[in-house]
Design an enzyme around this catalytic site. Sequence first.
Site, PDB file in Angstrom:
ATOM      1  N   THR A 164       0.864  -1.183   0.000  1.00  0.00           N
ATOM      2  CA  THR A 164       0.000   0.000   0.000  1.00  0.00           C
ATOM      3  C   THR A 164       0.900   1.232   0.000  1.00  0.00           C
ATOM      4  O   THR A 164       1.355   1.667  -1.047  1.00  0.00           O
ATOM      5  CB  THR A 164      -0.963   0.002   1.202  1.00  0.00           C
ATOM      6  N   LYS A 190       3.529  -6.876   3.763  1.00  0.00           N
ATOM      7  CA  LYS A 190       3.272  -5.476   3.446  1.00  0.00           C
ATOM      8  C   LYS A 190       3.084  -4.717   4.750  1.00  0.00           C
ATOM      9  O   LYS A 190       2.680  -5.304   5.764  1.00  0.00           O
ATOM     10  CB  LYS A 190       2.072  -5.311   2.512  1.00  0.00           C
ATOM     11  N   THR A 201      -1.034  -9.291  12.692  1.00  0.00           N
ATOM     12  CA  THR A 201      -0.109  -8.356  12.069  1.00  0.00           C
ATOM     13  C   THR A 201      -0.672  -7.817  10.766  1.00  0.00           C
ATOM     14  O   THR A 201      -1.855  -7.898  10.523  1.00  0.00           O
ATOM     15  CB  THR A 201       1.249  -9.002  11.769  1.00  0.00           C
ATOM     16  N   GLU A 287       5.206   4.147   7.885  1.00  0.00           N
ATOM     17  CA  GLU A 287       4.805   5.309   7.082  1.00  0.00           C
ATOM     18  C   GLU A 287       5.624   6.538   7.469  1.00  0.00           C
ATOM     19  O   GLU A 287       5.599   6.976   8.611  1.00  0.00           O
ATOM     20  CB  GLU A 287       3.308   5.567   7.231  1.00  0.00           C
ATOM     21  N   ASN A 413      -0.782  10.376   5.803  1.00  0.00           N
ATOM     22  CA  ASN A 413      -2.069  10.036   6.412  1.00  0.00           C
ATOM     23  C   ASN A 413      -3.054  11.194   6.465  1.00  0.00           C
ATOM     24  O   ASN A 413      -4.210  10.998   6.829  1.00  0.00           O
ATOM     25  CB  ASN A 413      -1.838   9.461   7.809  1.00  0.00           C
TER      26      ASN A 413
END
Lengths: 418, 418
Positions: A164, A190, A201, A287, A413
């Site tokens: 992603t 991922k 997870t 991220e 985000n």
Amino acid sequence: MKSISFKNFEGYKYIDGGVCAASGFRTSGVYAGIKENPTKKNDLALISSDTLCNAAAVYTQNKVKGAPIIVTRNNLAATGGKAKAVIANSKNANTCNADGEQKAIKMCELAADSLDCKPEEVIVASTGVIGQILPIEPIEKAMPSLVLGLCRSNNDAAATAIMTTDTFPKQVAVEFKIGESTCHLGGMAKGSGMIHPNMATTLNFITTDCAVSTDMLQKALSEVVDVTYNCLSIDGDQSTNDMVALMSSGLAGNKEISSDNEDFKAFKQALYIVMMNLTRMLAKDGEGATKLIECTVSGAIDNKAAKTIAKSVICSSLFKAAVFGEDANWGRILCAIGYADAEFDINKTDVSIGSDYAMIDVCKNGAGIEFSEELAAKALESDEILVKVSVGDGEGKATAWGCDLTYDYVKINGDYRT
Amino acid sequence: MKSISFKNFEGYKYIDGGVCAASGFRTSGVYAGIKENPTKKNDLALISSDTLCNAAAVYTQNKVKGAPIIVTRNNLAATGGKAKAVIANSKNANTCNADGEQKAIKMCELAADSLDCKPEEVIVASTGVIGQILPIEPIEKAMPSLVLGLCRSNNDAAATAIMTTDTFPKQVAVEFKIGESTCHLGGMAKGSGMIHPNMATTLNFITTDCAVSTDMLQKALSEVVDVTYNCLSIDGDQSTNDMVALMSSGLAGNKEISSDNEDFKAFKQALYIVMMNLTRMLAKDGEGATKLIECTVSGAIDNKAAKTIAKSVICSSLFKAAVFGEDANWGRILCAIGYADAEFDINKTDVSIGSDYAMIDVCKNGAGIEFSEELAAKALESDEILVKVSVGDGEGKATAWGCDLTYDYVKINGDYRT
């Protein structure tokens, strides 16, 4: 591209191939267009086994569970822990949709039709935005090219398809011996947001040719998850769709492992090496992350307390931001230890922080000690930051992994859906 | 300067004056130079009462407690809940220092000498960096001007002196009646990082002239903290130094409240109004925050479950980042509800999000519904975002407050010590 440093383990050799490293597995990944995407990044992955595999899985502990989680759990229950394939998509989590389970079952049927197996023998997983209807047509249309791709068996294409906001595909594989048989175990994963301890997870698929019974696969997976993925936090958010699935083709030729013996320990160690390194990759690629943080706690009353404390440290937003700023603000470590729900002895609490470059002692017996800010700043320039905490005289030890908190986490985000 | 919208409560009038609104209290704040600072922002505050007050306090639940917490707790125990003054500094938390308690006691002695009371009648508090030795000399030197400042009784100077990364001083006061007596209750608070539910809170000092016994002060404070500060989260980090202290001079002339009667309820409501608004100010001024988030949960099995769910939503880094991006990403709300440690009925879960401008229904019975993204985007432009969640048919209700996660949070915390 980011990468992690690999540690050596005697008797285990890192090899290429990811989920294709083990005999009997083929993979494929294509762009199906689940969400329109000018870059045409792969969004649909298939893993197929030549044989019917023993299979085990662990799932998110979020009470809001994605439809694929429910369908996969039902499938593995129906077959008694057997599976022949995995189908997984990114760009849409197929969660909080009225027709979610129906669509997830349809994905299994599409894979089963193409691979000539039963729909219940298919593991299905989705990741992406929650609460948007999953379009099934693009998946239907993509099936022929997806299946054709199995001939090339391109593990990179599959590893890319489940990504992603990941910035690199995550794959690790090892070769090891069970008796005279050469075995292989490899996985792909991922990330990279909505990741928090105490869940199963993120999406992780692991394959092996080592022959292991379904029960012992499940036992190994549950034990190793507990000290790897469950010790990882990116942002404290626990996804609705997380899953680790482990499949054994049994083609390595070893006597099937069906009890907790030496062979099981050797197998479990292989699983640990792969999952621990995938965990570190997930942390490093959190991220917006620029740095992997590894916190090791020792001297706790037991391993559970050590894990609670280690996780508290790597979850602290304030400490994570300090690591981003390369600031040896150890007070925030003490603070995070203090609000962890675990016993410790503040008067025997020592902290050191740094990297392979240098570890700096910053706190001894619960109070600050003088240290070279210059040396600390230099050590904190590393992209793999180590924190070592000792909290008493106990035997408890644990390691947790996380990442720094950066501008890019907020950026990624702040507007993920568009 | 940021501010919050104030709600009206019948029988209670908002007034100026902060901790000086109540009769018998004087305050002062000066720049002592606890840490060299070219802007010479105030860093030392004093609140003094003309009479010996009944006093109550709640403290951080972090197991690593700042030295001032320990000393204040000991003092209130020694006096049986009496206090005459508060001395508080910013820039240094006086925590994790070998000589911390000694220094905190010294601060009490300095205040007591100046105000002609006993050191145990002084409440001491510190906020700032953890693990750096507190220099006592600047405080010693500043005492004469600090005490002189009491003559001007400048509540703004004191409210400014306890600020760390706060962008505005936080003060609220109300006037109300107990029988024929006009009473006043006012407070000041500092934020704005390291704030998380389940602690006492940040530094908060509240004064009243309403006559209340020590026991009933403590009861009111503990009950109101539970539905105000303990429902606040900025970043999930729970400070080592948090404290709310409440002092009653008793000068309003009412009959002392010493049991749970109607007068007590009226007093508690005044305390609620002040603390709830201070909580909202703390949320709005969270480090780097651009928006206040208020999440109200109803239909839960009990208030505790509602509070757990509301707090889970306002603590989600992913949702906080989405609010910063003005993105109606309600899937993240569902996700946060799902990992809250509380029962709820996903099939009866409704969510709406917006602001005073408009509330948008985004999820009904656990599944997404169509809504106008345009209207949602417009509503999310507000700097006070409302989230309303219904999770079943229960009677449980709660509200929690937080803020968005922004680039500036990372910036402020990436290098806080320098």
